[in-house]
Motif scaffolding. Structure first.
Motif, mmCIF file in Angstrom:
data_model
loop_
_atom_site.group_PDB
_atom_site.id
_atom_site.type_symbol
_atom_site.label_atom_id
_atom_site.label_comp_id
_atom_site.label_asym_id
_atom_site.label_seq_id
_atom_site.Cartn_x
_atom_site.Cartn_y
_atom_site.Cartn_z
ATOM 1 N N LEU A 103 -79.251 11.014 -61.817
ATOM 2 C CA LEU A 103 -78.618 12.218 -61.312
ATOM 3 C C LEU A 103 -77.704 12.692 -62.424
ATOM 4 C CD1 LEU A 103 -77.676 10.967 -57.747
ATOM 5 C CD2 LEU A 103 -79.619 12.367 -58.409
ATOM 6 N N LYS A 104 -77.712 13.958 -62.700
ATOM 7 C CA LYS A 104 -76.909 14.481 -63.796
ATOM 8 C C LYS A 104 -75.822 15.382 -63.260
ATOM 9 C CE LYS A 104 -80.530 14.011 -67.079
ATOM 10 N NZ LYS A 104 -81.840 14.434 -67.311
ATOM 11 N N VAL A 105 -74.615 15.222 -63.796
ATOM 12 C CA VAL A 105 -73.481 16.067 -63.456
ATOM 13 C C VAL A 105 -73.231 16.958 -64.668
ATOM 14 C CG1 VAL A 105 -71.042 16.117 -62.806
ATOM 15 C CG2 VAL A 105 -72.517 14.249 -62.010
ATOM 16 N N TRP A 106 -73.229 18.262 -64.425
ATOM 17 C CA TRP A 106 -73.100 19.249 -65.493
ATOM 18 C C TRP A 106 -71.737 19.924 -65.457
ATOM 19 C CZ3 TRP A 106 -77.225 20.486 -68.805
ATOM 20 C CH2 TRP A 106 -78.440 19.896 -68.479
ATOM 21 N N ASN A 107 -71.205 20.208 -66.617
ATOM 22 C CA ASN A 107 -70.046 21.088 -66.744
ATOM 23 C C ASN A 107 -70.608 22.496 -66.878
ATOM 24 O OD1 ASN A 107 -68.097 22.824 -67.950
ATOM 25 N ND2 ASN A 107 -66.932 21.020 -68.585
ATOM 26 N N HIS B 156 -74.285 10.700 -66.316
ATOM 27 C CA HIS B 156 -75.608 10.274 -65.866
ATOM 28 C C HIS B 156 -75.362 9.208 -64.806
ATOM 29 C CE1 HIS B 156 -78.226 12.111 -68.954
ATOM 30 N NE2 HIS B 156 -77.138 12.019 -69.704
ATOM 31 N N LEU B 157 -75.792 9.465 -63.594
ATOM 32 C CA LEU B 157 -75.589 8.527 -62.495
ATOM 33 C C LEU B 157 -76.905 7.845 -62.180
ATOM 34 C CD1 LEU B 157 -73.435 10.893 -60.278
ATOM 35 C CD2 LEU B 157 -72.644 9.225 -61.956
ATOM 36 N N LEU C 129 -67.258 10.804 -58.443
ATOM 37 C CA LEU C 129 -67.558 11.402 -59.745
ATOM 38 C C LEU C 129 -66.630 10.957 -60.869
ATOM 39 C CD1 LEU C 129 -68.775 14.954 -58.824
ATOM 40 C CD2 LEU C 129 -70.072 12.913 -59.364
ATOM 41 N N ARG C 130 -65.612 10.155 -60.555
ATOM 42 C CA ARG C 130 -64.782 9.579 -61.613
ATOM 43 C C ARG C 130 -65.447 8.353 -62.226
ATOM 44 N NH1 ARG C 130 -59.766 9.209 -57.692
ATOM 45 N NH2 ARG C 130 -61.530 8.453 -56.529
ATOM 46 N N SER C 131 -66.546 7.917 -61.637
ATOM 47 C CA SER C 131 -67.249 6.714 -62.080
ATOM 48 C C SER C 131 -68.709 7.052 -62.348
ATOM 49 C CB SER C 131 -67.154 5.650 -60.985
ATOM 50 O OG SER C 131 -67.915 4.524 -61.305
ATOM 51 N N THR C 132 -69.431 6.123 -62.964
ATOM 52 C CA THR C 132 -70.866 6.322 -63.178
ATOM 53 C C THR C 132 -71.710 5.407 -62.297
ATOM 54 O OG1 THR C 132 -70.840 4.768 -65.030
ATOM 55 C CG2 THR C 132 -70.594 7.112 -65.553
ATOM 56 N N SER C 133 -71.052 4.680 -61.401
ATOM 57 C CA SER C 133 -71.804 3.834 -60.478
ATOM 58 C C SER C 133 -71.463 4.233 -59.043
ATOM 59 C CB SER C 133 -71.486 2.358 -60.720
ATOM 60 O OG SER C 133 -70.112 2.129 -60.563
#
Length: 78
Positions: free
Chosen positions: A5-9, A18-19, A52-56
């Motif tokens: 899963l990708k988080v975009w600015n 990248h999650l 969203l502060r973490s990647t897991s």
């Protein structure tokens, strides 16, 4: 297949996270009103809660007896 899963600015058009955690296709995402958390579900019969502060994942709910989940929703009541 282990999808990310990708988080975009949206201001910079850059991927900021990248999650990883699902072991199959992800069908649905729902975000909390404050944007800090979201949940995802998919073909691996798993619901993941992401901070969203973490990647897991902050939490994972899995039961092999469940059907594949194709939709998730959050109620942002306070």
């Amino acid at each position: 297949m282990n999808p990310d899963l990708k988080v975009w600015n949206l201001e910079t058009s850059q991927v900021v996270r990248h999650l990883r955690g699902h072991k199959g296709a992800v069908y649905s995402l729902a975000a909390a009103g404050d944007g800090g958390y979201f949940v995802s579900v998919g073909t691996d019969k798993t619901l993941k809660i992401w901070d969203l502060r973490s990647t897991s994942p902050a939490a994972t709910l899995h039961d092999p007896k469940l059907q594949e989940m194709s939709c998730v929703a959050l109620n942002n009541c306070y």
